[in-house]
Structures are given as structure tokens and as C-alpha cells.
Design a protein around this motif. Structure first.
Motif, mmCIF file in Angstrom:
data_model
loop_
_atom_site.group_PDB
_atom_site.id
_atom_site.type_symbol
_atom_site.label_atom_id
_atom_site.label_comp_id
_atom_site.label_asym_id
_atom_site.label_seq_id
_atom_site.Cartn_x
_atom_site.Cartn_y
_atom_site.Cartn_z
ATOM 1 N N GLN A 82 -54.579 39.590 59.260
ATOM 2 C CA GLN A 82 -55.147 38.603 60.170
ATOM 3 C C GLN A 82 -54.018 38.144 61.081
ATOM 4 O O GLN A 82 -52.990 37.670 60.611
ATOM 5 C CB GLN A 82 -55.720 37.425 59.389
ATOM 6 N N THR A 83 -54.212 38.270 62.403
ATOM 7 C CA THR A 83 -53.089 38.099 63.322
ATOM 8 C C THR A 83 -53.317 37.054 64.411
ATOM 9 O O THR A 83 -52.449 36.885 65.271
ATOM 10 C CB THR A 83 -52.776 39.448 63.997
ATOM 11 N N ALA A 84 -54.447 36.351 64.423
ATOM 12 C CA ALA A 84 -54.733 35.384 65.485
ATOM 13 C C ALA A 84 -54.708 33.961 64.945
ATOM 14 O O ALA A 84 -54.662 33.738 63.737
ATOM 15 C CB ALA A 84 -56.088 35.681 66.118
ATOM 16 N N SER A 85 -54.745 32.994 65.858
ATOM 17 C CA SER A 85 -54.842 31.592 65.479
ATOM 18 C C SER A 85 -56.289 31.136 65.556
ATOM 19 O O SER A 85 -56.985 31.412 66.532
ATOM 20 C CB SER A 85 -53.988 30.720 66.401
ATOM 21 N N ALA A 86 -56.736 30.463 64.513
ATOM 22 C CA ALA A 86 -58.072 29.872 64.472
ATOM 23 C C ALA A 86 -58.009 28.756 63.441
ATOM 24 O O ALA A 86 -57.022 28.629 62.713
ATOM 25 C CB ALA A 86 -59.131 30.906 64.101
ATOM 26 N N THR A 87 -59.037 27.946 63.389
ATOM 27 C CA THR A 87 -59.004 26.853 62.410
ATOM 28 C C THR A 87 -58.905 27.414 61.001
ATOM 29 O O THR A 87 -57.966 27.113 60.261
ATOM 30 C CB THR A 87 -60.263 25.976 62.548
ATOM 31 N N PHE A 88 -59.876 28.229 60.613
ATOM 32 C CA PHE A 88 -59.870 28.873 59.299
ATOM 33 C C PHE A 88 -60.334 30.322 59.461
ATOM 34 O O PHE A 88 -61.510 30.622 59.281
ATOM 35 C CB PHE A 88 -60.802 28.147 58.322
ATOM 36 N N PRO A 89 -59.429 31.259 59.803
ATOM 37 C CA PRO A 89 -59.840 32.658 59.892
ATOM 38 C C PRO A 89 -60.387 33.150 58.557
ATOM 39 O O PRO A 89 -59.805 32.889 57.492
ATOM 40 C CB PRO A 89 -58.535 33.384 60.245
ATOM 41 N N ALA A 90 -61.523 33.837 58.591
ATOM 42 C CA ALA A 90 -62.156 34.291 57.349
ATOM 43 C C ALA A 90 -62.935 35.571 57.603
ATOM 44 O O ALA A 90 -63.428 35.810 58.710
ATOM 45 C CB ALA A 90 -63.088 33.214 56.794
#
Length: 221
Positions: A82-90
Motif C-alpha cells: 500500500q503506497t498512497a495516503s488515505a485516512t484508513f487504506p484497506a
């Protein structure tokens, strides 16, 4: 009296037809769930997947997930990162349903200034409802959360050394309402909760965490 029974019969038939119609419509929009019998397991090494792709059967909820070549992957050559920014990558890994289960994965916290987290999600109902076992290399802890209606709630916390840039093992065991979290084979945190009884499994990170996963194994108990 006969007319009354006929009326009731028509009403029941219409109700059943309505349920079937709504169920069929739901099935068209999401994968059909399949239960996993006790003793059976499902494994992902990602090595047969094409680099740059999302694993077959998996579907991301948020973040950027793809198979990458990782030279130090526990099972070479690929890992899921997982390589991006997000609140809660899932990401949910498949449509299979587990009730009591054990899930383990190897993970490597690569980078992240706000967070450097790796998580297993389980008993997934949908993208807004599931449990999380999370390890964090910036905070040196392993915590259990529940994610309900898109809001995260802490169930319990445990202290453990989580090393950046190194492959480690995270494992969760859930039986009934008992949930236990392990890091590298050592029990770190446990709790009880009755919110979710069964569901799908997947992986999770937080914020700007860049994290890779390999050798996921889920066993129905």
C-alpha cells in the motif's frame, strides 16, 4: 373467509418476491459471499500475480494497493504493498466468509511520517464495518479496534517493539467474542467484543503508511 386467505396469500407472495428482487440486485453489485468450513484455510503469497496489479479476487476500499517486486519478500519475488495516503487504506482479499478464525501475515513497515502501520482486518461486513488488529512502528504498539459505520473505536492496546524496514509476523485469533493479537508469535493484546460474528478478511494501513504484506494465511476454526 376464503377471500381473506387469498388476500394474505397474495401479500406474502409479493413480500417474498420483493426480498428476492432486492437480493438479486445486491448480488449484481458485489461479490457473492462464500463461507469457509472449519479446518479449511486460504493463502496468498502474491507471487503468481502480475506486478502492478491488484490480486485476483481482491477489492480495495481505499488507498493504493498493488503487487510489487520485493527482493527481500519472505516468499520471493512479490508482495502486496500500500503506497498512497488515505485516512484508513484497506483492502478485502476475497469474498470468503470466516467466523472463528486465525489470520496471519508477514509485514514490513517501509515508511510514513504520520503513521507507519500494518493491520489485519477481519469479520468484514463492508468497507465501514470490521475489526482491526494493527501494529505501529512509530508507536511501538499492537492494538485491537472495531470500525463501525466508518468510525474507529479502540478495544484494547498492547505494547511491543515494531521494527521499521524489517519483515515481521502479525497474527490474530478470533473465537466467539474472544480476540487475541500476536506479534512474532508473542501474545500482545486481547479483548472481547460481540459486534461482528463473521465476515471477510483483508489488510489495512493508516494515513501515509507505506507498508508491504506477504504470506497471508486464514484458517477457519
Amino acid at each position: 373467509m376464503k377471500r381473506a386467505f387469498v388476500g394474505i396469500g397474495i401479500t406474502v407472495a409479493a413480500f417474498v418476491l420483493g426480498i428476492c428482487t432486492r437480493t438479486d440486485a445486491a448480488d449484481e453489485s458485489q461479490p457473492k459471499a462464500r463461507g469457509v468450513a472449519p479446518g479449511q484455510d486460504v493463502q496468498w503469497s502474491f507471487d503468481k500475480e502480475k506486478a502492478g496489479s491488484v490480486p485476483a479476487g481482491a477489492y480495495p476500499f481505499s488507498g493504493t494497493w498493488s503487487v510489487k517486486e520485493e527482493g527481500d519478500a519472505p516468499s520471493s519475488p512479490h508482495a502486496l504493498c500500500q503506497t498512497a495516503s488515505a485516512t484508513f487504506p484497506a483492502i478485502a482479499l476475497s469474498d470468503k466468509i470466516f467466523a472463528d478464525l486465525t489470520v496471519s501475515t508477514r509485514f514490513k513497515p517501509v515508511s510514513g511520517s504520520g503513521d507507519r502501520a500494518a493491520g489485519i482486518i477481519f469479520r468484514i461486513q463492508d468497507e465501514d464495518n470490521f475489526y482491526i488488529l494493527r501494529a505501529n512502528a512509530l508507536e511501538d504498539n499492537v492494538n485491537i479496534y472495531k470500525y463501525v459505520a466508518g468510525s474507529r473505536h479502540t478495544l484494547n492496546e498492547g505494547s511491543a517493539k515494531v521494527v521499521s524496514g524489517k519483515w515481521q509476523e502479525l497474527r490474530v485469533e478470533a473465537k466467539g467474542n474472544d480476540i487475541r493479537g500476536y506479534l512474532n508469535g508473542k501474545l500482545v493484546v486481547e479483548t472481547r467484543d460481540d459486534t461482528f460474528k463473521a465476515g471477510k478478511i483483508g489488510l489495512w494501513t493508516k494515513a501515509d503508511s507505506v507498508t508491504c504484506f506477504d504470506d497471508v494465511k486464514a484458517t477457519a476454526q
